[in-house]
Design a protein around this motif. Structure first.
Motif, PDB file in Angstrom:
ATOM      1  N   LEU A  40      10.604   6.489  -4.683  1.00 57.00           N
ATOM      2  CA  LEU A  40      10.240   5.893  -3.392  1.00 57.00           C
ATOM      3  C   LEU A  40      11.052   4.623  -3.162  1.00 57.00           C
ATOM      4  N   LEU A  41      11.131   3.787  -4.202  1.00 59.93           N
ATOM      5  CA  LEU A  41      11.863   2.520  -4.078  1.00 59.93           C
ATOM      6  C   LEU A  41      13.340   2.778  -3.800  1.00 59.93           C
ATOM      7  N   SER A  42      13.882   3.836  -4.397  1.00 59.88           N
ATOM      8  CA  SER A  42      15.318   4.095  -4.232  1.00 59.88           C
ATOM      9  C   SER A  42      15.592   4.973  -3.023  1.00 59.88           C
ATOM     10  N   ARG A  43      14.569   5.295  -2.251  1.00 63.46           N
ATOM     11  CA  ARG A  43      14.719   6.022  -0.983  1.00 63.46           C
ATOM     12  C   ARG A  43      15.197   7.464  -1.142  1.00 63.46           C
ATOM     13  N   THR A  44      14.960   8.051  -2.333  1.00 66.97           N
ATOM     14  CA  THR A  44      15.256   9.476  -2.455  1.00 66.97           C
ATOM     15  C   THR A  44      14.018  10.310  -2.135  1.00 66.97           C
ATOM     16  N   LEU A  45      12.879   9.656  -2.012  1.00 69.76           N
ATOM     17  CA  LEU A  45      11.640  10.313  -1.579  1.00 69.76           C
ATOM     18  C   LEU A  45      11.067   9.500  -0.432  1.00 69.76           C
ATOM     19  N   ASP A  46      10.483  10.195   0.537  1.00 69.08           N
ATOM     20  CA  ASP A  46       9.788   9.479   1.613  1.00 69.08           C
ATOM     21  C   ASP A  46       8.332   9.283   1.237  1.00 69.08           C
ATOM     22  N   PRO A  47       7.813   8.081   1.420  1.00 70.78           N
ATOM     23  CA  PRO A  47       6.406   7.865   1.082  1.00 70.78           C
ATOM     24  C   PRO A  47       5.477   8.546   2.089  1.00 70.78           C
ATOM     25  N   ARG A  77       0.840  -1.216   0.000  1.00 73.39           N
ATOM     26  CA  ARG A  77       0.000   0.000   0.000  1.00 73.39           C
ATOM     27  C   ARG A  77       0.872   1.262   0.000  1.00 73.39           C
ATOM     28  N   LEU A  78       1.854   1.285  -0.880  1.00 75.57           N
ATOM     29  CA  LEU A  78       2.792   2.410  -0.950  1.00 75.57           C
ATOM     30  C   LEU A  78       2.101   3.612  -1.600  1.00 75.57           C
ATOM     31  N   ARG A  79       2.213   4.747  -0.944  1.00 76.85           N
ATOM     32  CA  ARG A  79       1.453   5.922  -1.370  1.00 76.85           C
ATOM     33  C   ARG A  79       2.323   7.165  -1.276  1.00 76.85           C
ATOM     34  N   LYS A  80       2.216   8.018  -2.296  1.00 76.51           N
ATOM     35  CA  LYS A  80       2.880   9.324  -2.241  1.00 76.51           C
ATOM     36  C   LYS A  80       1.922  10.383  -2.747  1.00 76.51           C
ATOM     37  N   GLN A  81       1.710  11.376  -1.890  1.00 79.58           N
ATOM     38  CA  GLN A  81       0.810  12.473  -2.230  1.00 79.58           C
ATOM     39  C   GLN A  81       1.607  13.759  -2.251  1.00 79.58           C
TER      40      GLN A  81
END
Lengths: 262, 343
Positions: free
Chosen positions: A51-58, A11-15
């Motif tokens: 998100l997967l590469s951890r340069t953005l926080d979900p 349930r990975l989400r980025k807003q």
């Protein structure tokens, strides 16, 4: 067997404000597979990649690497777990030599970075590995050049060399062929495929151009408006009526245009 | 394998010929006081017995060059090698100068413990500044460090601290310890400050070629990528800052021992700008350039002042602008480019 899942999202989400770029995506990447994520512009694939590469926080949801929760792991620690990543925009050390770029990538995952009293060439294993990787990606003859002096295609190879150098088990690639001349694209894709097969590595590749991933992929996930639209083998995806009616036409239309440009 | 890497380069004929430049320079600097004495008709013995006035004067000028060179070298590690834009570097130097003055003058400490304390202060202040490193980058870091140095600059001038710092007049009346007294034995002080400069230069050369120094270079080039490769860049920046801080504090220590007065200006923005000018003139990130930059900076100021008097400052400004415009890579940077060794 849980070990066979290399990368998993729940349930990975980025807003971004009101915009949901990645909408509760559940993704499972089999260990040792070549997994492509495709979709048209705005499908959310680059956000998912970040998100997967951890340069953005979900915003919410979890990411697991080999069963371990890495959702909040600091960026610099992911490399030590065996995750390598490349970005759409070439991202090297422009004024350092080609060799030094790769050498730094090797040194990062080996002990000895804090030996401030010693010459860096004393880290022999690191130096040898760097030379071997340059051979592998075909840049050995250009080792001494500053990275900025390389033509675009060679910069992509250098980028790949820097990811391969620490010998990661998972490769995250965001449009690795972006900006390459048309005839160089199959060469690079073959190189990636060979590395993946030989090393038993897992590859997650985000791509706009569907043609690039058709041959190499084991599994393709199609993203649409931030969500997972379909998943399957290349044959299944091409045959999937939902994918076709939703936007495959658009993708192929796009592809046609880029081929004419090239 | 490529033949172009340093490790596989064919060995040059011996260690000596490879280091001819630095060795020649060192010997020339050791001989310099005696040459000056001979020029003015004094015997070499007069230099040893501290009796040749002219030699004493020029040794003094070069002691200032050495101290400035150590200070500029430390700034080059922060800005040139690691890419941290600090506008508060004078704080590191000023702390060392004031700590030395106060410990010896007000507390009667010996030189040895004072130096140890200065090193401890150097480490502590780097950690204090380093706290902000993860949160502020680029220009913000420049402003934060400028703010820290400005606070120090104001605090040392306060009336309440004037019994120790001398307030806005500066710290005076420090009697240098007999073992290192620039007035009683100028030659010894000259050689000691030369030795400190050479040792710092050698240590810095080694550092930038070490695995740690190479990561600092990578941070200057592209910090985001260094982070992605798996380097905890904060730690590396803190190491560079700590080494630079200790070095600058020791330069400040020598300054306090040499000068009759420690002015609050050593903690001012203009003294940080002095470091910047020195490494710009010498060649940013080259280390050796810091030494040449310090030499050029001090001698330019000295001779322009001697020849032109009041308008020297204006001329100095013109020379700096001309140098930045026409010699953008600095003395050492341009030299290396001419010899085709790249940037």
């Amino acid at each position: 067997m849980p070990e066979t899942i290399a990368l998993e999202t729940r349930r990975l989400r980025k807003q971004f404000g009101g915009l949901v770029a990645v909408d509760d995506v559940d993704l499972r990447v089999q260990a040792g597979s070549f997994h492509a994520i495709i979709g048209p512009n705005g499908a959310g694939k680059t956000t998912l990649f970040n998100l997967l590469s951890r340069t953005l926080d979900p915003t919410s949801g979890q990411i697991y690497f080999k069963g371990r929760d890495i959702t909040r792991l600091p960026l610099h620690q992911t490399a030590h777990l065996g995750i390598g990543r490349s970005f759409q925009i070439t991202n090297v050390f422009p004024n350092l030599s080609v060799l030094e770029n790769v050498r730094l990538a090797c040194q990062a995952v080996q002990p000895g970075s804090f030996r401030f009293w010693e010459d860096h060439r004393r880290l022999k294993a690191v130096l040898e590995r760097a030379h071997a990787v340059l051979e592998q990606v075909g840049l050995a003859a250009r080792a001494a050049l500053p990275a900025r002096a390389l033509p675009q295609g060679d910069q992509r190879k250098l980028e790949l060399g820097m990811i391969l150098a620490p010998d990661p088990s998972l490769l995250l690639l965001d449009e690795p062929t972006a900006g390459m001349a048309g005839e160089q694209v199959p060469e690079l894709m073959e190189l990636i495929g060979a590395v993946q097969k030989r090393g038993g590595k897992t590859v997650v590749l985000v791509e706009h151009n569907m043609n690039v991933v058709m041959r190499a992929s084991d599994v393709i996930t199609v993203m649409h408006q931030g969500a997972r639209l379909a998943e399957g083998t290349p044959t299944e995806i091409t045959a999937n009526p939902a994918v076709q009616s939703a936007y495959l036409g658009e993708l192929y239309g796009d592809l046609g245009a880029t081929q004419e440009d090239a | 394998m490529t033949p172009a890497t340093p490790s596989t380069r064919p060995a040059l004929p011996g260690w000596l010929s490879r280091n001819l430049g630095p060795l020649g320079g060192l010997l020339a600097l050791i001989a310099f006081p005696f040459v000056v004495a001979a020029q003015s008709g004094d015997s070499p013995v007069a230099v040893l017995t501290n009796e040749s006035g002219n030699a004493k004067f020029y040794q003094g000028l070069f002691i200032e060059v050495f101290i400035l060179a150590i200070y500029a070298l430390s700034y080059d590690l922060v800005l040139g090698v690691t890419g941290l834009l600090s506008f508060g570097h004078a704080l590191f130097f000023g702390m060392g100068a004031y700590a030395t003055g106060i410990l010896i003058k007000s507390f009667g400490w010996e030189l040895g413990p004072t130096i140890v304390a200065v090193i401890g202060i150097g480490v502590t202040q780097a950690l204090a500044v380093g706290v902000v490193l993860p949160r502020v980058k680029g220009v913000t870091f420049a402003l934060v460090t400028l703010g820290m140095a400005s606070v120090f600059h104001i605090v040392v001038q306060t009336h309440e601290l004037s019994p120790w710092t001398g307030g806005d007049v500066g710290l005076q009346g420090l009697v240098p310890p007999a073992i290192l007294n620039p007035n009683a034995d100028r030659l010894r002080f000259y050689l000691v400050s030369l030795a400190v400069m050479v040792l710092a230069w050698l240590a810095y050369k080694r550092f930038v070629d070490s695995p740690t120094g190479r990561v600092c270079n990578a941070i200057r080039e592209n910090e985001g990528r260094a982070l992605m490769l798996g380097y905890n860049t904060f730690v590396f920046k803190l190491i560079a800052l700590t080494i630079a801080s200790v070095t600058a504090a020791l330069a400040g220590s020598l300054h306090a021992l040499y000068q009759p007065i420690v002015s609050p200006n050593v903690a001012s923005l203009s003294f940080t700008v002095a470091a910047l000018l020195m490494i710009l003139m010498g060649g940013v990130g080259t280390l050796t350039g810091a030494l040449f930059g310090a030499l050029a900076y001090r001698l330019l100021a000295f001779f322009l002042d001697r020849w032109f008097g009041q308008i020297a400052d204006v001329l100095l400004g013109v020379v700096y602008i001309a140098l930045v415009l026409f010699v953008p890579y600095g003395i050492v940077g341009t030299w290396r480019r001419r010899r085709g060794r790249g940037a």
